[in-house]
Design a protein around this motif. Structure first.
Motif, PDB file in Angstrom:
ATOM      1  N   GLU A 103     -19.851 -23.972  59.475  1.00 16.20           N
ATOM      2  CA  GLU A 103     -20.346 -23.219  60.375  1.00 16.20           C
ATOM      3  C   GLU A 103     -21.882 -22.920  60.499  1.00 16.20           C
ATOM      4  OE1 GLU A 103     -18.027 -19.743  60.916  1.00 16.20           O
ATOM      5  OE2 GLU A 103     -16.555 -20.806  62.076  1.00 16.20           O
ATOM      6  N   LEU A 104     -22.392 -22.687  59.249  1.00 15.17           N
ATOM      7  CA  LEU A 104     -23.640 -22.458  59.033  1.00 15.17           C
ATOM      8  C   LEU A 104     -24.570 -23.913  59.248  1.00 15.17           C
ATOM      9  CD1 LEU A 104     -25.967 -20.299  58.085  1.00 15.17           C
ATOM     10  CD2 LEU A 104     -25.352 -21.291  55.791  1.00 15.17           C
ATOM     11  N   ARG A 164     -22.321 -16.527  47.891  1.00 12.61           N
ATOM     12  CA  ARG A 164     -20.909 -16.009  47.818  1.00 12.61           C
ATOM     13  C   ARG A 164     -20.554 -15.626  46.185  1.00 12.61           C
ATOM     14  NH1 ARG A 164     -18.408 -17.033  52.756  1.00 12.61           N
ATOM     15  NH2 ARG A 164     -19.507 -16.350  54.194  1.00 12.61           N
ATOM     16  N   GLN A 176     -11.870 -20.763  53.515  1.00 13.14           N
ATOM     17  CA  GLN A 176     -12.681 -20.008  54.411  1.00 13.14           C
ATOM     18  C   GLN A 176     -14.116 -20.568  53.952  1.00 13.14           C
ATOM     19  OE1 GLN A 176     -11.771 -18.437  57.190  1.00 13.14           O
ATOM     20  NE2 GLN A 176     -14.063 -18.476  57.568  1.00 13.14           N
ATOM     21  N   SER A 202     -22.581 -17.849  60.442  1.00  6.97           N
ATOM     22  CA  SER A 202     -21.179 -18.081  60.158  1.00  6.97           C
ATOM     23  C   SER A 202     -20.566 -16.784  60.052  1.00  6.97           C
ATOM     24  CB  SER A 202     -21.058 -18.547  58.357  1.00  6.97           C
ATOM     25  OG  SER A 202     -19.809 -18.265  58.075  1.00  6.97           O
ATOM     26  N   GLU A 203     -19.288 -16.590  60.625  1.00  5.73           N
ATOM     27  CA  GLU A 203     -18.684 -15.054  60.655  1.00  5.73           C
ATOM     28  C   GLU A 203     -18.774 -14.503  59.386  1.00  5.73           C
ATOM     29  OE1 GLU A 203     -15.068 -14.897  62.651  1.00  5.73           O
ATOM     30  OE2 GLU A 203     -15.786 -16.244  64.398  1.00  5.73           O
ATOM     31  N   GLY A 204     -18.546 -15.326  58.055  1.00 11.33           N
ATOM     32  CA  GLY A 204     -18.639 -14.939  56.993  1.00 11.33           C
ATOM     33  C   GLY A 204     -20.091 -14.261  56.285  1.00 11.33           C
ATOM     34  N   ASP A 205     -20.895 -14.549  56.821  1.00 15.02           N
ATOM     35  CA  ASP A 205     -22.383 -14.357  56.410  1.00 15.02           C
ATOM     36  C   ASP A 205     -22.511 -13.105  55.611  1.00 15.02           C
ATOM     37  OD1 ASP A 205     -23.517 -16.999  56.764  1.00 15.02           O
ATOM     38  OD2 ASP A 205     -24.583 -16.214  58.734  1.00 15.02           O
ATOM     39  N   ILE A 250     -26.015 -19.252  52.345  1.00 21.06           N
ATOM     40  CA  ILE A 250     -25.254 -18.328  52.245  1.00 21.06           C
ATOM     41  C   ILE A 250     -24.841 -18.098  50.915  1.00 21.06           C
ATOM     42  CG2 ILE A 250     -23.872 -18.136  54.436  1.00 21.06           C
ATOM     43  CD1 ILE A 250     -21.441 -19.614  53.036  1.00 21.06           C
ATOM     44  N   ASP A 279     -17.005 -21.436  56.588  1.00 22.55           N
ATOM     45  CA  ASP A 279     -18.149 -20.978  56.717  1.00 22.55           C
ATOM     46  C   ASP A 279     -19.516 -21.667  56.481  1.00 22.55           C
ATOM     47  OD1 ASP A 279     -16.767 -18.642  57.020  1.00 22.55           O
ATOM     48  OD2 ASP A 279     -17.214 -17.366  55.304  1.00 22.55           O
TER      49      ASP A 279
END
Length: 103
Positions: free
Chosen positions: A91-92, A4, A84, A98-101, A2, A88
């Protein structure tokens, strides 16, 4: 992986096999119990900092740069700001998403 906006720039974060082994060696606990603890609110301060640092290295950052960035933007800021991101990343690592992808 990811990408960010984090601190002073945009960074890539990833925890693969090698990073997971590094985590377990350094922290002496598994990534999954760490993720569960973060989600349950039963985490240790170093959990957040080290997830971000190790994930930056996995994303291609130089280890020294990863330490400096995590020191500046995790250790010296309220931890909730990085929670968060740490969740994330974990989770990845476990689920491939990830929900935040999308961010």
């Amino acid at each position: 992986m990811i990408e960010r906006i984090f601190g002073d720039g945009k960074y890539k974060f990833h925890i693969g096999y090698d990073e997971a082994v590094e985590w377990e060696r350094k922290r002496r606990k598994g990534l999954y119990p760490t993720m569960v603890a973060l989600l349950a609110g039963d985490w240790q301060v170093a959990d957040v900092t080290e997830v971000v640092r190790v994930a930056m290295i996995g994303g291609g950052s130089d280890p020294v740069e990863a330490f400096e960035i995590s020191d500046r933007y995790v250790r010296q800021r309220p931890l909730i700001e990085s929670m968060q991101l740490a969740i994330d990343v974990l989770e990845l690592a476990y689920f491939g998403t990830s929900e935040g992808d999308a961010t």
